[in-house]
Scaffold this motif. Structure first.
Motif, PDB file in Angstrom:
ATOM      1  N   MET A 141      37.858  36.873  50.435  1.00 43.72           N
ATOM      2  CA  MET A 141      38.103  35.438  50.542  1.00 43.72           C
ATOM      3  C   MET A 141      37.485  34.620  49.408  1.00 43.72           C
ATOM      4  O   MET A 141      37.973  33.545  49.077  1.00 43.72           O
ATOM      5  N   THR A 144      37.474  37.718  45.009  1.00 38.40           N
ATOM      6  CA  THR A 144      38.797  38.165  44.558  1.00 38.40           C
ATOM      7  C   THR A 144      39.801  37.025  44.524  1.00 38.40           C
ATOM      8  O   THR A 144      40.588  36.896  43.579  1.00 38.40           O
ATOM      9  N   LYS A 145      39.778  36.171  45.532  1.00 36.87           N
ATOM     10  CA  LYS A 145      40.714  35.048  45.571  1.00 36.87           C
ATOM     11  C   LYS A 145      40.471  34.094  44.402  1.00 36.87           C
ATOM     12  O   LYS A 145      41.410  33.623  43.744  1.00 36.87           O
ATOM     13  N   ARG A 149      42.982  33.435  41.189  1.00 37.85           N
ATOM     14  CA  ARG A 149      43.484  32.088  40.871  1.00 37.85           C
ATOM     15  C   ARG A 149      43.186  31.718  39.421  1.00 37.85           C
ATOM     16  O   ARG A 149      44.037  31.151  38.727  1.00 37.85           O
ATOM     17  N   SER A 204      44.482  41.605  39.957  1.00 37.25           N
ATOM     18  CA  SER A 204      43.671  41.047  41.041  1.00 37.25           C
ATOM     19  C   SER A 204      44.295  41.309  42.405  1.00 37.25           C
ATOM     20  O   SER A 204      43.595  41.354  43.425  1.00 37.25           O
ATOM     21  N   LYS A 205      45.617  41.495  42.431  1.00 41.87           N
ATOM     22  CA  LYS A 205      46.286  41.813  43.704  1.00 41.87           C
ATOM     23  C   LYS A 205      45.859  43.186  44.222  1.00 41.87           C
ATOM     24  O   LYS A 205      45.834  43.423  45.432  1.00 41.87           O
ATOM     25  N   ARG A 208      42.541  42.670  46.119  1.00 43.61           N
ATOM     26  CA  ARG A 208      42.765  42.058  47.433  1.00 43.61           C
ATOM     27  C   ARG A 208      43.364  43.084  48.399  1.00 43.61           C
ATOM     28  O   ARG A 208      42.985  43.154  49.569  1.00 43.61           O
ATOM     29  N   SER A 263      34.794  43.504  41.781  1.00 43.17           N
ATOM     30  CA  SER A 263      35.357  42.165  41.949  1.00 43.17           C
ATOM     31  C   SER A 263      34.523  41.128  41.204  1.00 43.17           C
ATOM     32  O   SER A 263      35.063  40.206  40.575  1.00 43.17           O
TER      33      SER A 263
END
Length: 698
Positions: A141, A144-145, A149, A204-205, A208, A263
């Motif tokens: 949350m 990584t998010k 972004r 990055s996906k 996640r 991460s």
């Protein structure tokens, strides 16, 4: 003496190339990682591989900390994928051992999982689950998010900024601040930067997805362990939970810790803003530049330290430390300001500035097309761009129609121009400038259309006809109404073609003349050898060709030109007289371009009295000079221009027929004042052509 026989070791060394081994390392590593998902591994191997996974994550994190700019770690997206795959393979291998041997005890899956299950969470299952969930939430949350972004926005803005960066590089290169090699390296760096952020956005996906997979694997291991322990080994629910759940939590934690490190490394790499310093040096230098920050923080901490009931000692200790840091930082600039640069410092700084050399003196481009930054999409595909293809076709058409190969057209962007503006320069001089809309179509009114179109009204830059800029939806309606509709690339190409034809004389130099002689010398070697330099010099030959092109006469028929010069060179070396003789020799081709053979040649003529006045006033003048009283000259130019405009409006070419003696001088006077006018002498009319007089200029 024969060479000694090669040993087996020598043969092996020669057969195995170190570069090939390096190339094989990555595929072999990937295959080994994938094989762990299928092949069973002993507990000892799992301990080694889990330790290797943690060590690899630490190496990646430290490398990210010491990265000075994102491209220094351009392989990071690949490393991210490989480390994610390694963790997932270890999860599969550890799950197999936990479910097969979990009933034997807490060390059944190796010492690493056991230590994470006991030491980190104290053997408490509830604490283990909570810690695992917190690590997953932090990773998934937050880190990584955020990193995803940043990578997504950076990729978008990097792509949007590419044209401006490319133009800035070209501007620096044109100003002499960059060499061609440095500019090329910077362009490559810009392209790599865009590719890097795009790859990071996708990579990055994986992280996640890895976090989500960690939660699912933990749930599956707990449920599967309870089922195996209770059904296959007849363990009670509490005993199965103690054995299998503890191992599942230890397995999850030993995978999530390296995932968290990777991460964090990803976030550090994509969040880099400055260049030239690692993160530690950059943060330290920026914090050290503001002693007020530490002073204000010290005041707050000391205030909290004196409040009763607060932990006074920690607050007072840190407050005093920050006060000391602020004091030393405040003194440092004063010490630095008092020191003066020494001679050695100045000399070292001067050495950094490169000395000027003859390499800095760049020749002026004979032909260049400069465009504003909004027109860059017309040429950004390189040789495949529509505009560049048209320019190549223009040069070929010019060579076929005019008779010599023009220099290449160098297309470059210019930040000083308006965004939609282009201009053509010949030898560095601006000969024409106009604006086009690259997103619209130009609907040109040929003179017979009454319907107005929705869109900005303008004029065709080539011929000055009224036109409108229309969108693609209006294009078909404009064509149906009678407009000539062309895109922006066609507008620019047509204008460039027209300008090259009008300024062909400026493009013929000694180099082009020498190339012409070399080319036609292969076809007519005897004529070329006998003429230059035996009869006339190269400069006289160049001047004759220049005069012909100045009069819009094609020099394609080089054989006739060379033979005429060879015939008359013994009697005169005057370029103007030789040009007149060559024009007579080329008269059939000149007149044919003005009117088809089956039609009469319609001309304008001077009144005999006016012509006699011009002849008398030019007695003793050179062939290219006109001596006319100013008021009479102005009146003559205005009347010729008025008659010519009438003919142009009717779609005819205005032709003025004059005496042989007057043609060169009147051509100099009228050609620049009357657009599209052709001046012929009586000797230049072939015997088989009929002539009719349209108007007499008095």
């Amino acid at each position: 003496m024969s060479a000694p026989p090669a040993t087996i070791n020598d043969l092996l060394k020669n057969a195995i190339d170190s570069s090939k081994l390096k190339a094989l390392a990555a595929p072999l590593f990937i295959l080994m990682v994938l094989s762990m998902m299928v092949l069973p591994l002993p507990a000892v191997a799992l301990d080694v591989l889990f330790t290797f996974n943690i060590a690899l994550s630490m190496v990646v994190l430290v490398a990210a900390l010491y990265t000075k700019k994102p491209l220094d770690f351009s392989s990071f997206p690949t490393v991210l994928l490989v480390t994610t795959l390694l963790r997932l393979s270890l999860n599969v291998a550890s799950t197999r051992i936990v479910l097969l041997n979990g009933h034997e005890g807490s060390d059944a899956a190796g010492k690493v999982i056991e230590s994470f299950g006991h030491f980190l969470i104290g053997g408490n299952l509830a604490v283990g689950i909570i810690v695992f969930v917190i690590l997953v939430v932090i990773n998934f949350m937050v880190i990584t998010k955020g990193a995803g972004r940043i990578a997504e926005v950076s990729a978008r803005f990097t792509l949007d900024a590419m044209p401006g960066k490319q133009m800035a590089i070209d501007a620096d290169m044109n100003a002499g601040l960059l060499t061609e090699a440095e500019a090329k390296a910077r362009r490559q760096e810009i392209g790599q930067e865009a590719e890097f952020y795009g790859a990071m956005d996708g990579a990055s996906k994986f992280v996640r997805g890895d976090a989500v997979a960690g939660i699912l694997i933990l749930i599956i291991n707990i449920v599967g362990g309870l089922a195996v322990g209770m059904m296959q080994y007849d363990l009670s629910f509490a005993s199965a939970g103690e054995k299998y759940v503890l191992l599942a939590i230890g397995d999850g934690l030993v995978a999530q810790v390296p995932a968290l490190l990777i991460s964090v490394a990803a976030g550090l790499v994509v969040a880099r803003v400055g260049q030239g310093q690692d993160i530690g040096s950059q943060v330290g230098a920026q914090l050290a530049s503001s002693p007020q920050v530490f002073a204000m923080s010290s005041g707050v901490l000391l205030s909290l330290g004196f409040i009763p009931g607060m932990p006074n000692l920690p607050f007072l200790a840190f407050g005093g430390a920050m006060a000391a840091i602020a004091y030393f930082l405040a003194k440092k600039p004063l010490q630095g300001a008092s020191s003066k640069p020494t001679d050695s410092t100045v000399s070292e700084a001067m050495k950094e500035v490169a000395e000027a050399t003859w390499e800095d003196v760049k020749p002026v481009d004979l032909l260049s097309l400069e465009i504003g930054y909004r027109l860059i999409p017309l040429v950004d595909r390189g040789p495949d761009s529509d505009l560049l293809k048209r320019i190549k076709a223009i040069r070929k058409k010019f060579a076929q129609e005019i008779g010599f190969l023009p220099p290449p057209v160098h297309v470059r962007d210019n930040l000083e121009l308006a965004p939609n503006t282009y201009r053509l320069l010949i030898k560095g001089v601006n000969v024409a400038q106009a604006e086009v809309d690259p997103t619209s179509w130009l609907a040109i009114d040929p003179g017979e259309v009454a319907m107005r179109l929705p869109g900005p009204q303008t004029v065709d830059p080539t011929f000055g006809m009224p036109a409108y800029w229309v969108d693609e939806a209006t294009q078909e309606r404009a064509q149906a109404a009678g407009y000539t509709v062309v895109d922006a690339a066609t507008v620019i190409a047509t204008h460039v073609s027209h300008l090259l034809g009008n300024h062909a004389a400026k493009l013929i130099g000694r180099v082009e003349c020498q190339q012409l002689l070399e080319h036609f010398g292969k076809l007519y070697p005897k004529v070329s050898e006998d003429l230059i330099p035996k009869q006339i010099s190269l400069s006289v030959f160049q001047k004759v060709l220049h005069n012909l092109l100045d009069d819009k006469v094609s020099i394609r028929d080089m054989r006739t030109i060379l033979e005429t010069l060879l015939e008359h060179a013994p009697s005169t070396q005057n370029p103007a007289e030789l040009t007149a003789l060559v024009r007579i020799a080329l008269s059939s081709a000149i007149v044919q371009n003005l009117a088809p053979p089956e039609k009469e040649l319609q001309v304008l003529v001077f009144d005999p009295k006016l012509e006699n006045m011009i002849i008398q006033s030019n007695q003793g003048q050179a062939a290219t000079e006109v001596a006319i009283e100013p008021n009479l000259g102005t009146t003559m130019v205005n009347k010729v221009s008025a008659e010519a405009q009438k003919l142009i409006a009717l779609g005819q070419s205005p032709i003025l027929l004059v005496q042989d003696f007057l043609r060169p001088a009147l051509s100099q006077l009228l050609r620049k004042s009357v657009e599209g006018l052709t001046i012929l002498s009586h000797s230049e009319i072939p015997d088989n052509r009929k002539v009719s007089v349209l108007s007499v200029i008095k």
